[in-house]
Design an enzyme around this catalytic site. Structure first.
Site, short mmCIF file in Angstrom:
data_model
loop_
_atom_site.label_atom_id
_atom_site.label_comp_id
_atom_site.label_asym_id
_atom_site.label_seq_id
_atom_site.Cartn_x
_atom_site.Cartn_y
_atom_site.Cartn_z
CG ASN A 50 -1.86 -1.19 1.22
OD1 ASN A 50 -2.03 -1.84 0.19
ND2 ASN A 50 -2.44 -1.49 2.36
CB THR A 95 -2.30 -8.91 -0.91
OG1 THR A 95 -1.75 -8.76 -2.23
CG2 THR A 95 -1.73 -10.16 -0.24
CG HIS A 144 3.81 -1.56 -4.82
ND1 HIS A 144 2.64 -2.21 -5.07
CD2 HIS A 144 4.79 -2.41 -5.21
CE1 HIS A 144 2.89 -3.42 -5.58
NE2 HIS A 144 4.18 -3.56 -5.65
N PRO A 175 -11.31 -12.14 3.18
CG PRO A 175 -12.75 -10.33 2.86
CD PRO A 175 -11.34 -10.68 3.13
CB CYS A 186 13.49 15.25 -8.83
SG CYS A 186 14.61 15.88 -10.10
N1 APR Z 1 -10.07 -7.30 4.67
C1 APR Z 1 -9.17 -8.14 4.10
N2 APR Z 1 -9.06 -8.33 2.78
C2 APR Z 1 -9.91 -7.66 1.98
C3 APR Z 1 -10.89 -6.77 2.49
C4 APR Z 1 -10.95 -6.61 3.90
N3 APR Z 1 -11.84 -5.79 4.48
N4 APR Z 1 -11.57 -6.25 1.44
C5 APR Z 1 -11.04 -6.77 0.32
N5 APR Z 1 -10.05 -7.64 0.64
C6 APR Z 1 -9.19 -8.40 -0.26
C7 APR Z 1 -9.79 -8.80 -1.58
O1 APR Z 1 -10.49 -10.04 -1.45
C8 APR Z 1 -8.56 -8.91 -2.48
O2 APR Z 1 -8.03 -10.24 -2.42
O3 APR Z 1 -8.09 -7.56 -0.58
C9 APR Z 1 -7.55 -7.96 -1.84
C10 APR Z 1 -7.26 -6.70 -2.63
O4 APR Z 1 -6.63 -7.05 -3.83
P1 APR Z 1 -6.09 -5.93 -4.85
O5 APR Z 1 -7.13 -4.90 -5.07
O6 APR Z 1 -5.54 -6.65 -6.02
O7 APR Z 1 -4.92 -5.21 -4.02
P2 APR Z 1 -3.38 -5.62 -3.84
O8 APR Z 1 -3.21 -7.09 -3.72
O9 APR Z 1 -2.85 -4.79 -2.74
O10 APR Z 1 -2.78 -5.12 -5.22
C11 APR Z 1 -1.40 -5.19 -5.41
O11 APR Z 1 -1.60 -3.98 -7.48
O12 APR Z 1 -2.38 -2.24 -8.83
C12 APR Z 1 -1.35 -2.70 -8.02
O13 APR Z 1 0.26 -1.31 -7.07
C13 APR Z 1 -1.05 -1.77 -6.86
O14 APR Z 1 -0.15 -2.33 -4.70
C14 APR Z 1 -1.13 -2.66 -5.65
C15 APR Z 1 -0.92 -4.03 -6.24
#
Ligand code: APR
Length: 235
Positions: free
Chosen positions: A97, A182, A114, A208, A122
């Protein structure tokens, strides 16, 4: 339901967090319903090519994100994780994040794979902090007048090598590895979960929903971050 775990049994613990960690604070995730990439094409807002083509459009988008994050507050899961870190110095937080929510909850050290929405960079003079305001302090470098870009990892950017090496080392040493919120599909961060598995860490997934990485976790907690982190881990 998983019984509470005392971290005193472990000397090295890694919490590996993604956008789902901040979802209950109101920060949107990237994928799925309500996700940022469902609303915005990353090709237009989150890559160097987009920035080169129309920097102000990309910077406006990131200012909007900063405003949205500033309006959100860390939730019970962020607060509990910061308290766990204060009580257990061997606990590391590695996050994908860029929102700074762990730090706002009081976490001391956070490995930001990230980068951060709260820094600008810059190409010649490196990164500068630009904390606490939705609107950028400057869009140009004070030293050379070059355009500043957010110091975050966009699509097709390389992850900062030193930050990645630090994350990898912490994960190799971890006896307990907890992934929170994630999807696990974005590399190279996604490659760190197998590192923990290979090192023989106890593996817990908090999400979840099922993810592509779920099979790597011996224990899966199908609850949200705000519920599961305080419930499962004893201070
Ligand atoms: N608690 C726990 N998990 C949750 C919740 C919650 N309240 N709500 C959603 N999730 C889960 C979803 O089920 C999903 O598996 O969080 C995950 C979010 O996934 P992504 O949106 O893909 O996020 P992330 O894994 O952090 O993405 C990685 O992708 O676009 C790039 O750079 C960006 O850092 C990011 C990277």
């Amino acid at each position: 339901m998983m019984k509470p775990i005392s971290l005193s049994a472990y000397s090295r613990v890694v919490f590996f967090t993604g956008a789902g960690m901040s979802a209950e604070s109101g920060v949107p995730t990237y994928r799925g319903r309500g996700g940022i990439w469902a609303e915005y094409r990353w090709e237009e807002y989150a890559c160097q090519d987009a920035f080169d083509a129309d920097p102000n459009k990309v910077l406006d988008f990131h200012e909007q994100r900063r405003g949205r994050v500033l309006a959100c507050q860390p939730h019970a899961g962020h607060m509990h994780l910061a308290a766990l870190q204060a009580a257990h110095p061997g606990l590391s937080i590695i996050t994908q994040n860029t929102d700074g929510m762990h730090q706002r909850a009081g976490a001391r050290e956070v490995v930001e794979l990230h980068g951060s929405l709260w820094r600008m960079r810059c190409a010649r003079h490196g990164a500068v902090e630009d904390l606490g305001a939705a609107v950028y302090e400057n869009r140009d470098c004070g030293l050379c007048g070059g355009l500043l870009r957010p110091d975050i990892t966009w699509f097709a950017d390389a992850v900062n090598a030193a930050v990645f090496a630090r994350a990898q080392q912490l994960i190799e040493e971890a006896e307990l590895f907890v992934a929170v919120g994630t999807s696990g599909i974005v590399y190279p961060a996604a490659g760190l979960v197998p590192v923990a598995a290979r090192s023989g860490a106890r593996m817990i997934e908090i999400n979840p929903d099922e993810t592509e990485l779920s099979g790597m976790f011996g224990e899966r907690v199908r609850e949200t971050a705000g519920v599961a982190v305080p419930r499962v881990f004893e201070i």
